[in-house]
Design a protein around this motif. Structure first.
Motif, PDB file in Angstrom:
ATOM      1  N   GLY A  74       0.791  -1.225   0.000  1.00 48.01           N
ATOM      2  CA  GLY A  74       0.000   0.000   0.000  1.00 48.01           C
ATOM      3  C   GLY A  74       0.820   1.270   0.000  1.00 48.01           C
ATOM      4  N   VAL A  75       2.143   1.138   0.005  1.00 51.21           N
ATOM      5  CA  VAL A  75       3.039   2.297  -0.001  1.00 51.21           C
ATOM      6  C   VAL A  75       3.964   2.171  -1.199  1.00 51.21           C
ATOM      7  CG1 VAL A  75       4.804   3.566   1.271  1.00 51.21           C
ATOM      8  CG2 VAL A  75       2.926   2.476   2.503  1.00 51.21           C
ATOM      9  N   VAL A  76       4.087   3.252  -1.963  1.00 48.72           N
ATOM     10  CA  VAL A  76       4.941   3.260  -3.144  1.00 48.72           C
ATOM     11  C   VAL A  76       6.367   3.548  -2.724  1.00 48.72           C
ATOM     12  CG1 VAL A  76       5.415   4.498  -5.283  1.00 48.72           C
ATOM     13  CG2 VAL A  76       3.069   3.942  -4.672  1.00 48.72           C
ATOM     14  N   ASP A  77       7.292   2.777  -3.279  1.00 48.38           N
ATOM     15  CA  ASP A  77       8.708   2.946  -2.987  1.00 48.38           C
ATOM     16  C   ASP A  77       9.390   3.526  -4.219  1.00 48.38           C
ATOM     17  OD1 ASP A  77      11.256   2.847  -2.044  1.00 48.38           O
ATOM     18  OD2 ASP A  77      11.292   0.676  -1.723  1.00 48.38           O
ATOM     19  N   ALA A  78       9.987   4.713  -4.096  1.00 48.05           N
ATOM     20  CA  ALA A  78      10.626   5.387  -5.225  1.00 48.05           C
ATOM     21  C   ALA A  78      11.812   4.604  -5.763  1.00 48.05           C
ATOM     22  CB  ALA A  78      11.064   6.791  -4.813  1.00 48.05           C
ATOM     23  N   GLU A  79      12.440   3.792  -4.939  1.00 43.19           N
ATOM     24  CA  GLU A  79      13.578   2.995  -5.403  1.00 43.19           C
ATOM     25  C   GLU A  79      13.156   1.926  -6.411  1.00 43.19           C
ATOM     26  OE1 GLU A  79      15.663   1.445  -2.056  1.00 43.19           O
ATOM     27  OE2 GLU A  79      16.131   3.429  -1.256  1.00 43.19           O
ATOM     28  N   ARG A  80      11.896   1.553  -6.423  1.00 44.10           N
ATOM     29  CA  ARG A  80      11.397   0.545  -7.363  1.00 44.10           C
ATOM     30  C   ARG A  80      10.933   1.162  -8.679  1.00 44.10           C
ATOM     31  NH1 ARG A  80       7.464  -3.490  -4.282  1.00 44.10           N
ATOM     32  NH2 ARG A  80       8.971  -5.164  -4.336  1.00 44.10           N
ATOM     33  N   LEU A  81      11.008   2.463  -8.812  1.00 53.35           N
ATOM     34  CA  LEU A  81      10.515   3.156  -9.998  1.00 53.35           C
ATOM     35  C   LEU A  81      11.147   2.657 -11.305  1.00 53.35           C
ATOM     36  CD1 LEU A  81       8.306   5.250 -10.200  1.00 53.35           C
ATOM     37  CD2 LEU A  81      10.032   7.019 -10.268  1.00 53.35           C
ATOM     38  N   PRO A  82      12.455   2.365 -11.372  1.00 51.76           N
ATOM     39  CA  PRO A  82      13.018   1.845 -12.629  1.00 51.76           C
ATOM     40  C   PRO A  82      12.380   0.532 -13.088  1.00 51.76           C
ATOM     41  CG  PRO A  82      14.770   2.648 -11.228  1.00 51.76           C
ATOM     42  CD  PRO A  82      13.510   2.665 -10.401  1.00 51.76           C
ATOM     43  N   LEU A  98       6.853  10.278 -10.162  1.00 52.61           N
ATOM     44  CA  LEU A  98       6.345  10.163  -8.802  1.00 52.61           C
ATOM     45  C   LEU A  98       6.713  11.441  -8.066  1.00 52.61           C
ATOM     46  CD1 LEU A  98       5.065   8.383  -6.566  1.00 52.61           C
ATOM     47  CD2 LEU A  98       7.380   7.532  -6.096  1.00 52.61           C
ATOM     48  N   THR A  99       5.721  12.084  -7.473  1.00 55.85           N
ATOM     49  CA  THR A  99       5.974  13.313  -6.707  1.00 55.85           C
ATOM     50  C   THR A  99       5.455  13.126  -5.288  1.00 55.85           C
ATOM     51  OG1 THR A  99       3.888  14.284  -7.421  1.00 55.85           O
ATOM     52  CG2 THR A  99       5.817  14.813  -8.727  1.00 55.85           C
ATOM     53  N   ALA A 100       6.201  13.664  -4.342  1.00 53.62           N
ATOM     54  CA  ALA A 100       5.795  13.654  -2.937  1.00 53.62           C
ATOM     55  C   ALA A 100       6.517  14.799  -2.246  1.00 53.62           C
ATOM     56  CB  ALA A 100       6.139  12.336  -2.279  1.00 53.62           C
ATOM     57  N   SER A 101       5.771  15.602  -1.494  1.00 51.30           N
ATOM     58  CA  SER A 101       6.341  16.787  -0.836  1.00 51.30           C
ATOM     59  C   SER A 101       7.049  17.629  -1.889  1.00 51.30           C
ATOM     60  CB  SER A 101       7.277  16.387   0.298  1.00 51.30           C
ATOM     61  OG  SER A 101       6.564  15.676   1.278  1.00 51.30           O
ATOM     62  N   ARG A 126       6.831   6.295   0.399  1.00 48.43           N
ATOM     63  CA  ARG A 126       7.796   6.121   1.474  1.00 48.43           C
ATOM     64  C   ARG A 126       9.018   6.979   1.160  1.00 48.43           C
ATOM     65  NH1 ARG A 126       8.710   0.775   1.282  1.00 48.43           N
ATOM     66  NH2 ARG A 126       7.056   0.395   2.760  1.00 48.43           N
ATOM     67  N   LEU A 127       9.254   8.004   1.966  1.00 49.96           N
ATOM     68  CA  LEU A 127      10.413   8.877   1.771  1.00 49.96           C
ATOM     69  C   LEU A 127      11.635   8.335   2.496  1.00 49.96           C
ATOM     70  CD1 LEU A 127       8.672  12.349   2.096  1.00 49.96           C
ATOM     71  CD2 LEU A 127       9.273  11.104   0.021  1.00 49.96           C
ATOM     72  N   SER A 128      11.427   7.742   3.645  1.00 50.86           N
ATOM     73  CA  SER A 128      12.499   7.097   4.409  1.00 50.86           C
ATOM     74  C   SER A 128      11.817   6.091   5.330  1.00 50.86           C
ATOM     75  CB  SER A 128      13.292   8.143   5.204  1.00 50.86           C
ATOM     76  OG  SER A 128      12.457   8.777   6.149  1.00 50.86           O
ATOM     77  N   PRO A 129      12.559   5.239   5.973  1.00 49.83           N
ATOM     78  CA  PRO A 129      11.912   4.281   6.870  1.00 49.83           C
ATOM     79  C   PRO A 129      11.097   5.003   7.956  1.00 49.83           C
ATOM     80  CG  PRO A 129      14.167   3.624   6.480  1.00 49.83           C
ATOM     81  CD  PRO A 129      14.000   4.984   5.862  1.00 49.83           C
ATOM     82  N   GLY A 130       9.822   4.693   7.991  1.00 54.65           N
ATOM     83  CA  GLY A 130       8.935   5.299   8.976  1.00 54.65           C
ATOM     84  C   GLY A 130       8.349   6.638   8.555  1.00 54.65           C
ATOM     85  N   GLN A 131       8.737   7.169   7.393  1.00 59.86           N
ATOM     86  CA  GLN A 131       8.200   8.448   6.937  1.00 59.86           C
ATOM     87  C   GLN A 131       7.452   8.231   5.620  1.00 59.86           C
ATOM     88  OE1 GLN A 131      11.040  11.504   6.067  1.00 59.86           O
ATOM     89  NE2 GLN A 131       9.463  13.051   5.750  1.00 59.86           N
ATOM     90  N   VAL A 132       6.134   8.391   5.681  1.00 56.40           N
ATOM     91  CA  VAL A 132       5.275   8.211   4.513  1.00 56.40           C
ATOM     92  C   VAL A 132       4.512   9.504   4.293  1.00 56.40           C
ATOM     93  CG1 VAL A 132       3.366   6.897   3.540  1.00 56.40           C
ATOM     94  CG2 VAL A 132       5.061   5.740   4.945  1.00 56.40           C
TER      95      VAL A 132
END
Length: 143
Positions: A74-82, A98-101, A126-132
């Motif tokens: 349920g959370v998008v991970d920017a590292e998986r974008l490629p 993908l845009t966030a903040s 997910r911007l960092s562990p624990g920060q969505v």
């Protein structure tokens, strides 16, 4: 003599009955031709009414496939974008953003001005562990 006349009469009546029940081969072929011609006409008209790939918007189903690849619980991970670049339609080019903040991640070639087939959705990023943070996933598809 009477018995032979009865047999001949019965045989002739049976032959007449069988002859009436048969269908002419020409009539059967004509009916088969009419059915085949009607079916061919139906398929031709139906085929002309179905839009081709160039006429359809493919961004929405592409967005679903991209989201499935980069979504993790349920959370998008920017590292998986490629990994999303493998989910574009064949013969088309794909750009995923993908845009966030204040962060923006983009993969794929630059989007030309004439590209109009776009789709986007709100996602949790997910911007960092624990920060969505809330964000937006956008795909653009063009030839």
């Amino acid at each position: 003599m009477l018995s032979s006349w009865t047999r001949d009469g019965a045989t002739r009546t049976g032959e007449r009955r069988r002859a009436r029940a048969q269908t002419s081969p020409v009539a059967a072929l004509a009916a088969l031709f009419a059915v085949c011609a009607g079916l061919s006409l139906y398929v031709t008209v139906l085929g002309g009414s179905i839009p081709l790939l160039e006429d359809r918007a493919v961004a929405d189903p592409t967005l679903d496939r991209v989201h499935d690849v980069i979504d993790d619980g349920g959370v998008v991970d920017a590292e998986r974008l490629p990994d999303a670049m493998t989910r574009g339609p064949d013969g088309r080019r794909l750009n995923v953003t993908l845009t966030a903040s204040d962060d923006v991640w983009t993969v794929g070639p630059a989007v030309p001005q004439e590209a109009t087939d776009r789709a986007s959705r709100l996602v949790s990023v997910r911007l960092s562990p624990g920060q969505v943070e809330p964000g937006r996933l956008t795909v653009v598809v063009w030839s």
